[in-house]
Design a protein around this motif. Structure first.
Motif, short mmCIF file in Angstrom:
data_model
loop_
_atom_site.label_atom_id
_atom_site.label_comp_id
_atom_site.label_asym_id
_atom_site.label_seq_id
_atom_site.Cartn_x
_atom_site.Cartn_y
_atom_site.Cartn_z
N UNK A 274 45.18 47.42 31.32
CA UNK A 274 45.33 47.13 32.57
C UNK A 274 44.09 47.71 33.40
N UNK A 275 44.09 47.24 34.58
CA UNK A 275 43.14 47.62 35.73
C UNK A 275 43.87 48.64 36.65
N UNK A 276 45.32 48.62 36.62
CA UNK A 276 45.83 49.34 37.48
C UNK A 276 45.73 50.95 37.25
N UNK A 290 36.27 44.13 30.63
CA UNK A 290 35.48 45.30 30.24
C UNK A 290 34.39 44.68 29.45
N UNK A 291 34.68 43.74 28.24
CA UNK A 291 33.77 43.18 27.30
C UNK A 291 34.03 41.70 27.52
N UNK A 292 32.88 40.86 27.57
CA UNK A 292 33.18 39.45 27.53
C UNK A 292 34.35 38.87 26.56
N UNK A 293 35.42 38.32 27.13
CA UNK A 293 36.28 37.60 26.25
C UNK A 293 37.45 38.57 25.80
N UNK A 294 37.29 39.74 26.70
CA UNK A 294 38.46 40.92 26.16
C UNK A 294 39.15 41.32 27.24
N UNK A 295 39.91 40.65 28.07
CA UNK A 295 40.49 41.39 29.38
C UNK A 295 41.17 42.61 29.23
#
Length: 371
Positions: A274-276, A290-295
């Motif tokens: 999460x970004x929370x 944080x890495x392309x294709x991997x939320x």
């Protein structure tokens, strides 16, 4: 025998916790042999009221929960004299006893510092700050023997041991800095020899960060070989949002395993779910992808771990030993922050633990048994 013991213990745990005993007791047969987690934060978390839950919400022992999900190894760091009194021999002995009772392996990570040691800082413990070099070597050996000897004496010997943490620039600066390889080699060998003196079967790991940087690894381990540094296993940190592409990481694993004829193990890796924020302290990683294709989602976290595990599994010759997730139990518990000298600090990492903000185990752990 270890897996049989683990299975029996899990059945017993199920009777007392109400949890089903159907979960895997080790890695998937096609996974690398080590599927581990760093749980160095656990002792302090529990002391401050930290809670851990199975996916269904039932509260349980964190090691039992991780073990029931298939993890079979723990990693524990050791500091010399930290300000808060945690991550010392005392906690290592206690958590090691719990882990070994569940059939788990043990990797001990010596920082040789009173706080964090990493590529940006390798500070001597205060008690060692003014020691002449020969006495500094003796201190490294004595500290290593002390912790490992105590583990062996209580019947929980270390299976693996790191002599230093993220050694890109050496350790115990300035004496063992990267630009003084004779000293660096002598310090590493002092730790190696002390570990082997306690138990010749304990595997010694030398650990660098930046796991996709092949130039770094060739320079470091070529130079180590030229100075007669002794070790058994190459350890890597790989955080995809800092250390380079998955392709470069895989290539580096393959290259160093072949070049140095040593097994490799990823001793640190992670991805946010999460970004929370859960503790009022800004997270270290805040990107939604944080890495392309991997939320930064539970699904993204699990998908990244599948890639890391697959990269290790692909190392030829059975030299891919496994993966440790960092830092599985470091949830947002007030007081369990990053700075041992500052109780008000938060940890900045709770969005990358293996337990969610509701304290429940995240589905990422299934990756370790179904990869």
């Amino acid at each position: 025998m270890r897996r049989i013991l683990a299975a029996l213990l899990l059945c017993a745990a199920a009777l007392t916790t109400g949890q089903p005993a159907h979960a895997a007791t080790g890695p998937h047969p096609d996974s690398p042999p080590i599927m581990g987690a760093d749980v160095s934060s656990l002792a302090k978390s529990e002391a401050l009221g930290g809670v851990y839950r199975y996916e269904n919400g039932r509260r349980g022992d964190a090691l039992a929960i991780l073990g029931s999900a298939g993890l079979n190894y723990v990693r524990l760091k050791v500091w010399v004299n930290p300000a808060d009194g945690y991550n010392t021999k005392t906690q290592v002995l206690a958590v090691a006893k719990r882990a070994k009772a569940r059939g788990m392996g043990l990797l001990v990570d010596f920082h040789y510092s009173d706080s964090w040691a990493d590529p940006g800082k390798q500070n001597k413990p205060a008690a060692w700050a003014d020691l002449p070099f020969e006495e500094l070597k003796q201190a490294v050996a004595a500290h290593t023997r002390d912790v490992l000897g105590a583990l062996k004496a209580q019947g929980t010997p270390a299976d693996m041991v790191q002599i230093g943490n993220e050694l890109n620039g050496g350790l115990l600066w300035p004496d063992g800095r990267w630009d003084n390889w004779p000293n660096l080699a002598a310090l590493l060998n002092a730790g190696h020899d002390a570990a082997k003196e306690v138990s010749s079967s304990t595997k010694v790991v030398l650990h660098l960060a930046d796991g996709a940087d092949n130039d770094l690894y060739r320079w470091w381990f070529d130079t180590a070989a030229a100075h007669g540094v002794r070790y058994d296993v190459i350890g890597l940190s790989y955080y995809s949002y800092w250390h380079g592409t998955l392709e470069a990481f895989r290539a580096n694993l393959h290259d160093v395993a072949a070049r140095y004829a040593k097994p490799v193990v990823v001793v640190e890796t992670a991805h946010p779910f999460t970004t929370a924020d859960d503790d009022g302290w800004e997270n270290i990683v805040t990107s939604a992808e944080p890495y392309p294709g991997y939320p930064a989602t539970p699904e993204g976290q699990a998908a990244m771990m599948r890639q890391v595990i697959e990269a290790v599994r692909s190392v030829p010759g059975g030299r891919g030993l496994g993966v440790f997730y960092w830092e599985a139990t470091w949830t947002g518990v007030p007081g369990n922050g990053w700075d041992p000298a500052d109780p008000s600090s938060g940890n900045g990492w709770e969005n990358q633990a293996l337990f969610g903000f509701d304290d429940r185990l995240l589905p990422t752990v299934r990756t370790f048994t179904r990869s």
